[in-house]
Design a protein around this motif. Structure first.
Motif, PDB file in Angstrom:
ATOM      1  N   LEU A  60       0.821  -1.206   0.000  1.00 42.03           N
ATOM      2  CA  LEU A  60       0.000   0.000   0.000  1.00 42.03           C
ATOM      3  C   LEU A  60       0.858   1.260   0.000  1.00 42.03           C
ATOM      4  O   LEU A  60       0.506   2.264  -0.626  1.00 42.03           O
ATOM      5  CB  LEU A  60      -0.937   0.007   1.215  1.00 42.03           C
ATOM      6  N   GLU A  61       1.989   1.210   0.705  1.00 41.12           N
ATOM      7  CA  GLU A  61       2.902   2.357   0.705  1.00 41.12           C
ATOM      8  C   GLU A  61       3.518   2.547  -0.677  1.00 41.12           C
ATOM      9  O   GLU A  61       3.657   3.679  -1.153  1.00 41.12           O
ATOM     10  CB  GLU A  61       3.989   2.152   1.750  1.00 41.12           C
ATOM     11  N   VAL A  62       3.900   1.441  -1.315  1.00 38.61           N
ATOM     12  CA  VAL A  62       4.457   1.521  -2.670  1.00 38.61           C
ATOM     13  C   VAL A  62       3.435   2.140  -3.617  1.00 38.61           C
ATOM     14  O   VAL A  62       3.750   3.036  -4.413  1.00 38.61           O
ATOM     15  CB  VAL A  62       4.861   0.123  -3.179  1.00 38.61           C
ATOM     16  N   LEU A  63       2.194   1.681  -3.529  1.00 41.80           N
ATOM     17  CA  LEU A  63       1.137   2.196  -4.384  1.00 41.80           C
ATOM     18  C   LEU A  63       0.898   3.686  -4.125  1.00 41.80           C
ATOM     19  O   LEU A  63       0.775   4.483  -5.069  1.00 41.80           O
ATOM     20  CB  LEU A  63      -0.148   1.404  -4.148  1.00 41.80           C
ATOM     21  N   GLY A  64       0.848   4.067  -2.856  1.00 46.24           N
ATOM     22  CA  GLY A  64       0.651   5.468  -2.531  1.00 46.24           C
ATOM     23  C   GLY A  64       1.778   6.340  -3.049  1.00 46.24           C
ATOM     24  O   GLY A  64       1.542   7.437  -3.581  1.00 46.24           O
ATOM     25  N   ALA A  69       3.691  10.188  -7.033  1.00 50.12           N
ATOM     26  CA  ALA A  69       4.734  10.559  -7.984  1.00 50.12           C
ATOM     27  C   ALA A  69       4.179  10.765  -9.392  1.00 50.12           C
ATOM     28  O   ALA A  69       4.922  11.095 -10.312  1.00 50.12           O
ATOM     29  CB  ALA A  69       5.826   9.488  -8.009  1.00 50.12           C
ATOM     30  N   GLY A  70       2.872  10.575  -9.567  1.00 51.27           N
ATOM     31  CA  GLY A  70       2.269  10.802 -10.867  1.00 51.27           C
ATOM     32  C   GLY A  70       2.210   9.599 -11.774  1.00 51.27           C
ATOM     33  O   GLY A  70       1.858   9.717 -12.958  1.00 51.27           O
ATOM     34  N   LEU A  71       2.537   8.407 -11.260  1.00 53.42           N
ATOM     35  CA  LEU A  71       2.483   7.193 -12.064  1.00 53.42           C
ATOM     36  C   LEU A  71       1.038   6.707 -12.140  1.00 53.42           C
ATOM     37  O   LEU A  71       0.418   6.429 -11.119  1.00 53.42           O
ATOM     38  CB  LEU A  71       3.373   6.108 -11.457  1.00 53.42           C
ATOM     39  N   THR A  72       0.512   6.585 -13.345  1.00 53.30           N
ATOM     40  CA  THR A  72      -0.896   6.234 -13.539  1.00 53.30           C
ATOM     41  C   THR A  72      -1.094   4.811 -14.041  1.00 53.30           C
ATOM     42  O   THR A  72      -2.206   4.439 -14.429  1.00 53.30           O
ATOM     43  CB  THR A  72      -1.548   7.209 -14.529  1.00 53.30           C
ATOM     44  N   VAL A 172       6.913  20.864 -11.487  1.00 51.82           N
ATOM     45  CA  VAL A 172       6.917  19.679 -10.620  1.00 51.82           C
ATOM     46  C   VAL A 172       7.615  20.086  -9.328  1.00 51.82           C
ATOM     47  O   VAL A 172       8.720  20.633  -9.356  1.00 51.82           O
ATOM     48  CB  VAL A 172       7.648  18.494 -11.278  1.00 51.82           C
ATOM     49  N   SER A 173       6.988  19.842  -8.199  1.00 45.72           N
ATOM     50  CA  SER A 173       7.523  20.303  -6.924  1.00 45.72           C
ATOM     51  C   SER A 173       8.817  19.596  -6.555  1.00 45.72           C
ATOM     52  O   SER A 173       9.068  18.457  -6.961  1.00 45.72           O
ATOM     53  CB  SER A 173       6.493  20.083  -5.806  1.00 45.72           C
ATOM     54  N   ARG A 174       9.628  20.287  -5.764  1.00 40.92           N
ATOM     55  CA  ARG A 174      10.874  19.692  -5.280  1.00 40.92           C
ATOM     56  C   ARG A 174      10.591  18.444  -4.470  1.00 40.92           C
ATOM     57  O   ARG A 174      11.346  17.472  -4.538  1.00 40.92           O
ATOM     58  CB  ARG A 174      11.629  20.711  -4.408  1.00 40.92           C
ATOM     59  N   GLU A 175       9.506  18.450  -3.700  1.00 42.18           N
ATOM     60  CA  GLU A 175       9.179  17.299  -2.857  1.00 42.18           C
ATOM     61  C   GLU A 175       8.909  16.059  -3.708  1.00 42.18           C
ATOM     62  O   GLU A 175       9.397  14.969  -3.409  1.00 42.18           O
ATOM     63  CB  GLU A 175       7.965  17.604  -1.971  1.00 42.18           C
ATOM     64  N   ARG A 176       8.116  16.233  -4.762  1.00 37.43           N
ATOM     65  CA  ARG A 176       7.815  15.099  -5.634  1.00 37.43           C
ATOM     66  C   ARG A 176       9.070  14.601  -6.339  1.00 37.43           C
ATOM     67  O   ARG A 176       9.290  13.396  -6.486  1.00 37.43           O
ATOM     68  CB  ARG A 176       6.745  15.493  -6.656  1.00 37.43           C
ATOM     69  N   LEU A 177       9.909  15.529  -6.792  1.00 36.48           N
ATOM     70  CA  LEU A 177      11.140  15.129  -7.474  1.00 36.48           C
ATOM     71  C   LEU A 177      12.087  14.406  -6.523  1.00 36.48           C
ATOM     72  O   LEU A 177      12.754  13.442  -6.919  1.00 36.48           O
ATOM     73  CB  LEU A 177      11.812  16.359  -8.078  1.00 36.48           C
ATOM     74  N   LEU A 178      12.157  14.869  -5.279  1.00 36.11           N
ATOM     75  CA  LEU A 178      12.983  14.177  -4.288  1.00 36.11           C
ATOM     76  C   LEU A 178      12.535  12.738  -4.123  1.00 36.11           C
ATOM     77  O   LEU A 178      13.354  11.815  -4.051  1.00 36.11           O
ATOM     78  CB  LEU A 178      12.921  14.895  -2.941  1.00 36.11           C
TER      79      LEU A 178
END
Length: 224
Positions: A60-64, A69-72, A172-178
């Motif tokens: 569930l953590e991997v999926l979240g 991260a924008g993976l659809t 794209v936010s720094r948080e998402r890129l991190l």
């Protein structure tokens, strides 16, 4: 059609891999939840089969993380947890389907094909390479090409560029890129992404795109 199979049970992993390969699928495997997101981003699968009980990081953590991260990519959850509550948790986290163990292999294959059709893939078709402004990501290797020539990038530079190519022309936010560039490394300092961005910007010198820093927002790819 490419399938990412995330399963920690060696016997189950081998059985499912053989079964889907016999049906004409290209199967990429990952037995560890902590490495699953990186494998997902690198392989660009058409469908993900994701077990919930994984070492390193729960399914569930991997999926979240992937959805954040924008993976659809369509996801089918596999689990020995058969309660309605677990199913609801999985679907709310972004899963597209759910199959409790034990399951019938024919039913599993049918559900995977249905998800693939929903995502626009069909078994037997070749790898698809989407492009933008001459930049393209190879769906098999994750390598990035400029006008059909591979760019000489480090793994982190490549991960950053792939993340930005998921939303070209958008911030794209720094948080998402991190999360995408340093997945599985929780102690990374926030400014680490600036170092990778600086190096990537130099790699793109002379390309028809440029890496733009938006203070307080993040980064974006823009045509020159």
């Amino acid at each position: 059609m490419k399938l990412l199979l995330v399963e920690d049970n060696p016997a189950m992993l081998a059985t499912l891999q053989r079964s889907f390969e016999r049906c004409g699928f290209q199967v990429v495997t990952c037995p560890d939840g902590a490495k699953a997101l990186n494998r997902w981003q690198a392989s660009l699968p058409d469908v993900v089969l994701l077990d919930l009980s994984l070492p390193g990081r729960d399914g569930l953590e991997v999926l979240g993380d992937a959805r954040h991260a924008g993976l659809t990519t369509p996801v089918l959850l596999l689990t020995a947890r058969g309660t309605v509550g677990d199913r609801i948790l999985g679907l709310n986290a972004g899963a597209d389907d759910y199959l409790p163990k034990p399951f019938d292999l024919d039913e599993l294959e049918a559900r995977v094909r249905a998800l693939a059709r929903r995502g626009g893939a069909t078994a037997g078709e070749g790898p698809r390479r989407s492009s933008w402004q001459g930049l393209a990501v190879d769906p098999d290797s994750g390598a990035v090409y400029l006008d059909d020539r591979p760019l000489d990038l480090t793994p982190r530079e490549s991960a950053l560029l792939r993340a930005l190519l998921q939303r070209p022309g958008q911030a794209v936010s720094r948080e998402r890129l991190l999360e995408q560039v340093f997945a599985g490394q929780p102690d990374v300092q926030p400014d680490a992404i600036e170092v990778v961005a600086y190096r990537l910007r130099k790699r793109l010198a002379g390309a028809p795109v440029k890496l733009v820093t938006l203070r307080g927002l993040g980064y974006l790819l823009s045509p020159q």
